[in-house]
Every structure is written in C-alpha cells, then in structure tokens.
Design a protein around this motif. Structure first.
Motif, PDB file in Angstrom:
ATOM      1  N   GLU A  31     -67.601 -78.388 -67.399  1.00 41.26           N
ATOM      2  CA  GLU A  31     -68.378 -77.229 -66.943  1.00 41.26           C
ATOM      3  C   GLU A  31     -69.025 -77.501 -65.598  1.00 41.26           C
ATOM      4  O   GLU A  31     -69.081 -76.630 -64.725  1.00 41.26           O
ATOM      5  CB  GLU A  31     -69.444 -76.887 -67.989  1.00 41.26           C
ATOM      6  N   ALA A  32     -69.544 -78.719 -65.422  1.00 42.81           N
ATOM      7  CA  ALA A  32     -70.184 -79.065 -64.149  1.00 42.81           C
ATOM      8  C   ALA A  32     -69.175 -79.046 -63.015  1.00 42.81           C
ATOM      9  O   ALA A  32     -69.475 -78.595 -61.909  1.00 42.81           O
ATOM     10  CB  ALA A  32     -70.844 -80.435 -64.253  1.00 42.81           C
ATOM     11  N   ALA A  33     -67.967 -79.558 -63.277  1.00 46.91           N
ATOM     12  CA  ALA A  33     -66.938 -79.575 -62.234  1.00 46.91           C
ATOM     13  C   ALA A  33     -66.560 -78.162 -61.820  1.00 46.91           C
ATOM     14  O   ALA A  33     -66.403 -77.862 -60.634  1.00 46.91           O
ATOM     15  CB  ALA A  33     -65.706 -80.334 -62.731  1.00 46.91           C
ATOM     16  N   ALA A  34     -66.417 -77.268 -62.820  1.00 54.37           N
ATOM     17  CA  ALA A  34     -66.086 -75.880 -62.513  1.00 54.37           C
ATOM     18  C   ALA A  34     -67.202 -75.210 -61.724  1.00 54.37           C
ATOM     19  O   ALA A  34     -66.958 -74.482 -60.756  1.00 54.37           O
ATOM     20  CB  ALA A  34     -65.819 -75.113 -63.806  1.00 54.37           C
ATOM     21  N   LYS A  35     -68.451 -75.475 -62.112  1.00 57.81           N
ATOM     22  CA  LYS A  35     -69.590 -74.877 -61.412  1.00 57.81           C
ATOM     23  C   LYS A  35     -69.685 -75.407 -59.992  1.00 57.81           C
ATOM     24  O   LYS A  35     -69.944 -74.659 -59.044  1.00 57.81           O
ATOM     25  CB  LYS A  35     -70.885 -75.200 -62.176  1.00 57.81           C
ATOM     26  N   GLN A  36     -69.428 -76.711 -59.829  1.00 59.12           N
ATOM     27  CA  GLN A  36     -69.487 -77.300 -58.490  1.00 59.12           C
ATOM     28  C   GLN A  36     -68.403 -76.729 -57.596  1.00 59.12           C
ATOM     29  O   GLN A  36     -68.640 -76.431 -56.418  1.00 59.12           O
ATOM     30  CB  GLN A  36     -69.335 -78.815 -58.584  1.00 59.12           C
ATOM     31  N   ALA A  37     -67.192 -76.577 -58.130  1.00 60.36           N
ATOM     32  CA  ALA A  37     -66.088 -76.007 -57.344  1.00 60.36           C
ATOM     33  C   ALA A  37     -66.409 -74.585 -56.918  1.00 60.36           C
ATOM     34  O   ALA A  37     -66.106 -74.161 -55.804  1.00 60.36           O
ATOM     35  CB  ALA A  37     -64.802 -76.036 -58.163  1.00 60.36           C
ATOM     36  N   SER A  38     -67.053 -73.828 -57.811  1.00 60.74           N
ATOM     37  CA  SER A  38     -67.426 -72.450 -57.477  1.00 60.74           C
ATOM     38  C   SER A  38     -68.446 -72.415 -56.352  1.00 60.74           C
ATOM     39  O   SER A  38     -68.347 -71.616 -55.418  1.00 60.74           O
ATOM     40  CB  SER A  38     -67.990 -71.756 -58.721  1.00 60.74           C
ATOM     41  N   VAL A  75     -86.216 -93.398 -54.066  1.00 59.92           N
ATOM     42  CA  VAL A  75     -86.439 -92.787 -55.379  1.00 59.92           C
ATOM     43  C   VAL A  75     -85.228 -91.982 -55.820  1.00 59.92           C
ATOM     44  O   VAL A  75     -84.760 -92.105 -56.960  1.00 59.92           O
ATOM     45  CB  VAL A  75     -87.700 -91.902 -55.344  1.00 59.92           C
ATOM     46  N   LEU A  76     -84.713 -91.152 -54.915  1.00 60.94           N
ATOM     47  CA  LEU A  76     -83.578 -90.311 -55.268  1.00 60.94           C
ATOM     48  C   LEU A  76     -82.337 -91.152 -55.530  1.00 60.94           C
ATOM     49  O   LEU A  76     -81.584 -90.892 -56.481  1.00 60.94           O
ATOM     50  CB  LEU A  76     -83.309 -89.312 -54.149  1.00 60.94           C
ATOM     51  N   GLY A  77     -82.100 -92.167 -54.696  1.00 53.66           N
ATOM     52  CA  GLY A  77     -80.949 -93.039 -54.910  1.00 53.66           C
ATOM     53  C   GLY A  77     -81.025 -93.770 -56.232  1.00 53.66           C
ATOM     54  O   GLY A  77     -80.019 -93.899 -56.935  1.00 53.66           O
ATOM     55  N   ARG A  78     -82.224 -94.238 -56.585  1.00 49.21           N
ATOM     56  CA  ARG A  78     -82.386 -94.939 -57.858  1.00 49.21           C
ATOM     57  C   ARG A  78     -82.118 -94.010 -59.045  1.00 49.21           C
ATOM     58  O   ARG A  78     -81.413 -94.375 -59.992  1.00 49.21           O
ATOM     59  CB  ARG A  78     -83.791 -95.533 -57.948  1.00 49.21           C
ATOM     60  N   ARG A  79     -82.671 -92.804 -58.993  1.00 49.69           N
ATOM     61  CA  ARG A  79     -82.446 -91.858 -60.086  1.00 49.69           C
ATOM     62  C   ARG A  79     -80.992 -91.429 -60.172  1.00 49.69           C
ATOM     63  O   ARG A  79     -80.427 -91.327 -61.265  1.00 49.69           O
ATOM     64  CB  ARG A  79     -83.333 -90.614 -59.896  1.00 49.69           C
ATOM     65  N   PHE A  80     -80.383 -91.186 -59.021  1.00 46.60           N
ATOM     66  CA  PHE A  80     -78.985 -90.729 -58.999  1.00 46.60           C
ATOM     67  C   PHE A  80     -78.069 -91.808 -59.558  1.00 46.60           C
ATOM     68  O   PHE A  80     -77.213 -91.532 -60.407  1.00 46.60           O
ATOM     69  CB  PHE A  80     -78.588 -90.385 -57.562  1.00 46.60           C
ATOM     70  N   GLU A  89     -78.040 -79.607 -53.912  1.00 41.02           N
ATOM     71  CA  GLU A  89     -77.673 -78.974 -55.178  1.00 41.02           C
ATOM     72  C   GLU A  89     -76.609 -79.778 -55.911  1.00 41.02           C
ATOM     73  O   GLU A  89     -76.590 -79.827 -57.141  1.00 41.02           O
ATOM     74  CB  GLU A  89     -77.199 -77.544 -54.921  1.00 41.02           C
ATOM     75  N   ARG A  90     -75.718 -80.433 -55.158  1.00 46.92           N
ATOM     76  CA  ARG A  90     -74.711 -81.305 -55.791  1.00 46.92           C
ATOM     77  C   ARG A  90     -75.396 -82.461 -56.522  1.00 46.92           C
ATOM     78  O   ARG A  90     -74.979 -82.847 -57.613  1.00 46.92           O
ATOM     79  CB  ARG A  90     -73.760 -81.854 -54.720  1.00 46.92           C
ATOM     80  N   ILE A  91     -76.451 -83.005 -55.916  1.00 47.76           N
ATOM     81  CA  ILE A  91     -77.204 -84.074 -56.573  1.00 47.76           C
ATOM     82  C   ILE A  91     -77.810 -83.558 -57.873  1.00 47.76           C
ATOM     83  O   ILE A  91     -77.749 -84.210 -58.925  1.00 47.76           O
ATOM     84  CB  ILE A  91     -78.312 -84.603 -55.648  1.00 47.76           C
ATOM     85  N   LEU A 151     -77.451 -84.732 -61.812  1.00 46.93           N
ATOM     86  CA  LEU A 151     -78.634 -85.104 -62.595  1.00 46.93           C
ATOM     87  C   LEU A 151     -78.771 -84.242 -63.842  1.00 46.93           C
ATOM     88  O   LEU A 151     -79.370 -84.665 -64.838  1.00 46.93           O
ATOM     89  CB  LEU A 151     -79.892 -84.987 -61.733  1.00 46.93           C
ATOM     90  N   ASP A 152     -78.222 -83.015 -63.801  1.00 46.11           N
ATOM     91  CA  ASP A 152     -78.311 -82.111 -64.948  1.00 46.11           C
ATOM     92  C   ASP A 152     -77.238 -82.361 -65.996  1.00 46.11           C
ATOM     93  O   ASP A 152     -77.291 -81.775 -67.083  1.00 46.11           O
ATOM     94  CB  ASP A 152     -78.206 -80.657 -64.472  1.00 46.11           C
TER      95      ASP A 152
END
Length: 615
Positions: free
Chosen positions: A5-12, A117-122, A336-338, A342-343
């Motif tokens: 689902e994430a891949a489809a949403k990202q492609a959209s 912080v973002l790199g560590r969480r990602f 938003e890709r990040i 994360l979601d």
C-alpha cells in the motif's frame, strides 16, 4: 499501512506531484514538530528575535537617508548629518556582520540537529521493518532515501522554514515602512502582482514536476550502480560488460536529461520570475512614478529617496522568499517520502504482553498448521506441522524454492505466518520479546556476508563477551586457522571487499560467526555450500562439537553431509512430504531416496572421471 500500500501511495504522489498548499504545509510541520521542538531556543532565535531585529535594522538606513535630505541638508547641520549617516552605516554593518553570522551559525546548528535526529529515526525504523520490505525495495532506493531525502528534509526543516519566517518578517516591515511614507507605491505593486504570481505559479508547477522526474531517475541510477558493482563477478563471468555499460548509459542519459531540463529551467527562472526581472521592472516603474510625484509636489525629495531605498530593499527579501518558496515546494516530496516510510507498520513488533527470557531457550520447536505466502496468490507453506525436540540435529531438504529457508525466516520472526502458530519451548514465539528471542539463535545464510571490518570483528559480530565460546576453538572447528595465518595481520586484518578471502573461507567465517556466540539454537542454511570437499567434513564436525546438546537446524542440498543427523524433514509442494532418519527415509523409497540416489550416482561418476584423468 502495508509495504504494498505504501509503495502504491508513494508512486501516486510522485506521478501526480500535488500542488503546494497551506494545509499540506501545516500538516507536514505538525508531523515534524517532535523533531523541531527540542531545539526551541534556536527556533525562537530564528523565527522571532532575529526576524524582528533584522527587519528594524534594515529599515533604519532608508529612514536615515530621508532625514539627511529633509532635515540635515536644509539646516546645514553637520552634527545631524553625522548622526543620521553614522546610524545608517552602523545598522548596515550590524546587519551584515552580526545578524548574518548569528543567523547562519544558528541555522547550521539547527540543520545539523535535524539531520542527526531524523537520520537516527529513519534508519532505526528501516531496521525495524518486516523483511518483506527489504526484499522488495532495491538497496539503491534505500540508500538514496537514507542520504538525499534526509538531507533535503533537513534543509526544509532547518533552513527553508526558519529563513522564510525571517525574510517574510523583513519584507512585511519594509512594506509597512513604505506605507507610512506613502501608500500609493504599495497599491500599484498589489495591482501588478496577480499577473506575476500567475506566471510564477505556472512556471514553478512545471519546474517541480521536472525535479520529481530528476529524483526518480537519480534513484534508478543509484540502484543500477549498486546492483551492478555489488555483483561485478556476475557481470565479468557472463561477458556482460558492454551490455551493462549500455544499460548504465541509458540510465545516465535519463538522469542527465532530466537534470539538464531542471538546470535550464532554473536559469530561465532567474530571467523570468526572479526579482532581477519582472519585479525589478515593476520596482523601476514605481520609483520613476515617485520621482514624478516629487516634481508635482506630492512628496518630498527625502521621501522619494527613502521610498526608492525601501522599494529596492523589499526586492531582496522578495527574491529570497521566492527562492525559499520554491525550495519548500521541491523539498516537500522527500519530506513526505520520509513520513511514508516512518508510517509503515509492516514490521514485526513485540506483543503488548511479550515476556522477557529469564533463562536460555532449550530449543523445542513446533510448527502448528503454518501457512505462509510472500505475496497474495503465491503460497509457499500450506499447513506445515512438525515437532523438533531440544538438542536434536534436524535437516530440511527438498527441491529448490519449496520453502526450506522460509521455515528458518519464520522461526527468526523475519516474517509472521499467515495462519497457524510457531512454538518454541512450548510458547508462541510472538509472546517473547523479539530482541532477546533472536539473540538465542545463531544463523548462517545462503550467501555469506563479510563486513568491511577486521576478521575478528566479523567473527564476533553481535556477540556478547559473556556468551562467547573460546575463539581459538571456533577457528579450529571451522577450518579457519590456516586462513588466519595467511592474512598479514591475522585476526586484526581489515577485510576490504570480497578479495581478502575465498568463497569457501567466507563461508567458514559465516559459520564461525554463528558458532562464536554459543547460540542455544543454530540455524544453518547451506553451511557447507561453498566449502571444498575436505573442509565440508571438518565444518560439519565443528558445528556438531560447538552445538553439542543444543538444537541445530540444517538446510542443505548436499545430502551426503546430512546422513548422520538425528532427523530429516523432506518438504515438497508446500507440505511436509516425509520425515525420519536417513535410514528410515531410504527404506521408504520416497522422494528423499530418489534425491539421495541421484547425488550418490553423481558422486561416484565424479570420482570415476577424476580417476580416469589421473590415470
């Protein structure tokens, strides 16, 4: 949200390139607030203190010019000229050297903190994801997102948003200062702005689509380079150098073309929509009109001088605001890709009531009617059930692609079964704390992995000192002593790439890594596949010695190394086809007997041919 689902949403998202809106921007900021709020001193300084101080400081010189012309000159006062002139110069120096240095230093520190912080969480989130994500997502794409997307998002949060607030405040204060002198220049500028904004909006929309295309092409190029260079032996051995070069050139042309268009539009934007063009033309017209008002007596010469400076000064923050506006539009996509990654909830997580392991696992393993598929419609395991008692040495055999490695992946909870249960020591493995549970296992994968570290660090990777077996014994049992002596610095030799060790030696290192931590359960996927015939027997004996009294599960197509095991489970067509000891399976005259006969015949044929050659 699943990986599919994430891949489809990202492609959209990437294909439609949704326009930048205030609501999307606010929503994005709300999601990133937990990262920004711990840096509130920098945010207050960048968004409140510096913008207000900078706005006032930049307006003062223009007002000083007005006072010089309208007050100091008519009175022939050198003192007033010195006061107003000195004030103007001081404000310019203060803004250039003090505020700019403080702003840039604070901005750089905030950006650094966001990256960390973002790199560590990602990265932590990526390591937590289900193995399904890692097997369906190219490594090049993950590298691109972990690098480029993180940096672009940090630029958005740590630079674009704070600097937009700073220059917006400066621009608004400048406009207010113009209105206090004469409101008519602002009215003219407002009347001309719709045409400019319409042209800029259309241009930026297309500009953003080209940036997205460039990113996608860059991601594909990164993936291709990673795949081709990490498998260079396959490229060479198949004589595919020219073919690979052609494929690379095509990917490079796609990326360079998108980059060329992006660069061209960037340069065109300077001519068409940036402050040095249309806004500058409007500003020149307004300044000329103000000069006419001086002649007509509507305003004084000092007011005209102040208005001219303020109008020119307003163009500077306007240009920077347009630049940051475009940056925000372009950096929203990686931000938003990040968030999409994360979601993702396609991960194996501890159950709310997961228990800690208070003592080592014994190694009793049971599958109860386990069904599993990697993707819908492609079922690998169809109601598999079996029991393995602690301390047993058991092998899984069968045709390729039948689900042998899948069983090990499920035991390690790399995946969750579609239905059924997996019990270890009588408990559903989902009730154990995942990290503690996995530490009980040692594993050897089909393809041995060597990290660019020393040989010692490779063998002791992930091993806690209090759990480690005697290292010399591990080296002896895995037939690595000779390899250690052949290396220039022995165990402390840095292994760079795949040239330091042979394939067989790398396989032995993988087995040594598995056994070094004294695992309670050993999972060995083709542990002797790359070893020579002499080393195979030594490795199996070493594994038997290191795993004595503990559960050891083997996957192997080399049946000749498995005949001494306690039990063999034969898989076929997604089910347990037959099981028993080596002798029992031969007596059944089933699939295992057929596979054994084929291998023994091949072995005898090989020995016969070798003897004929020697003769």
């Amino acid at each position: 949200m699943s990986a599919q689902e994430a891949a489809a949403k990202q492609a959209s998202i990437e294909s439609t390139a949704p326009p930048l809106s205030f609501s999307r921007t606010v929503k994005l900021l709300k999601r990133y607030l937990p990262i920004l709020l711990p840096n509130w001193p920098e945010l207050v300084l960048l968004i409140v203190i510096l913008p207000l101080a900078g706005a006032v400081i930049t307006v003062v010189p223009a007002l000083c010019h007005r006072m010089i012309i309208d007050v100091a000159f008519p009175r022939h006062s050198v003192v007033l000229l010195a006061i107003f002139g000195g004030t103007a110069v001081s404000m310019i120096v203060l803004e250039r050297f003090l505020l700019v240095m403080v702003r840039n230093a604070t901005n750089a520190h905030l950006r650094k903190r966001v990256i960390e912080v973002l790199g560590r969480r990602f990265y932590r989130n990526m390591l937590d994801l289900n193995m399904r994500y890692h097997q369906t997502t190219p490594v090049g794409e993950k590298i691109f997102r972990s690098d480029t997307d993180i940096l672009d998002t940090a630029e958005l949060l740590g630079s674009a948003f704070p600097m937009t607030a700073l220059y917006l405040c400066q621009f608004l204060v400048t406009i207010v200062a113009v209105c206090l002198i004469d409101w008519r220049p602002i009215a003219i500028a407002v009347a001309c702005s719709p045409v400019f904004l319409f042209i800029a909006q259309q241009f930026f929309n297309y500009y953003r689509k080209i940036d997205l295309r460039q990113r996608i092409q860059g991601q594909k190029l990164t993936s291709f380079i990673e795949q081709s260079l990490s498998n260079i032996s396959v490229v060479y051995s198949h004589g595919a150098r020219k073919k690979t070069m052609l494929q690379y050139f095509r990917a490079l042309v796609g990326y360079s073309t998108a980059n060329m268009i992006y660069f061209f539009l960037h340069q065109v934007s300077i001519v068409i929509v940036w402050p040095s063009s249309m806004p500058a033309a409007v500003a020149t017209y307004i300044i000329g009109l103000c000069a006419f008002w001086v002649i007509s007596g509507s305003i004084t010469l000092g007011q005209w001088q102040a208005l001219s400076l303020l109008i020119i000064q307003a163009i500077v923050p306007l240009g920077i605001l347009l630049n940051y506006y475009q940056m925000i539009r372009l950096r929203m996509i990686p931000a938003e890709r990040i968030l999409h990654l994360l979601d993702l909830d396609d991960r194996v997580q501890d159950a709310p009531d997961a228990v800690a392991l208070t003592e080592p696992l014994r190694g009793d393993i049971e599958f109860e009617n386990v069904w599993f598929s990697y993707s819908p419609g492609k079922t690998v395991l169809k109601g598999v059930s079996f029991k393995i008692t602690a301390g047993s040495r058991v092998a899984f055999v069968g045709p390729s692609g039948i689900g042998k490695s899948t069983i090990l992946n499920l035991i390690l909870r790399f995946y969750e079964p579609d239905s059924g249960r997996i019990l270890v020591d009588g408990r559903d493995i989902r009730t154990y704390r995942l990290a503690e549970y996995r530490r009980q296992f040692g594993i050897v994968l089909q393809s041995p992995v060597i990290f660019e570290r020393t040989l010692r660090e490779n063998i002791l990777y992930g091993v806690r000192d209090n759990d480690m077996l005697n290292l010399d014994e591990v080296l002896r049992s895995t037939n690595l002593e000779e390899a250690v002596h052949s290396l220039p610095n022995g165990l402390d030799t840095l292994l760079e790439g795949s040239g330091s060790l042979s394939l067989g030696q790398r396989q032995c290192v993988a087995v040594a890594r598995c056994m070094a931590g004294a695992p309670n359960v050993a999972l060995l996927d083709e542990p002797t596949a790359l070893a020579d015939p002499e080393a195979k027997h030594a490795i199996v004996e070493g594994i038997d010695a290191a795993a004595a009294g503990k559960t050891a599960l083997f996957i192997s197509h080399d049946l000749l190394t498995l005949h001494s095991l306690d039990r063999i489970i034969v898989l076929n067509q997604g089910i347990v086809w037959e099981e028993g000891s080596h002798e029992e399976l031969l007596d059944k005259q089933g699939l295992y007997c057929t596979l054994w006969s084929m291998q023994t015949e091949l072995g005898e044929s090989g020995h016969s041919q070798a003897g004929e050659v020697e003769t």
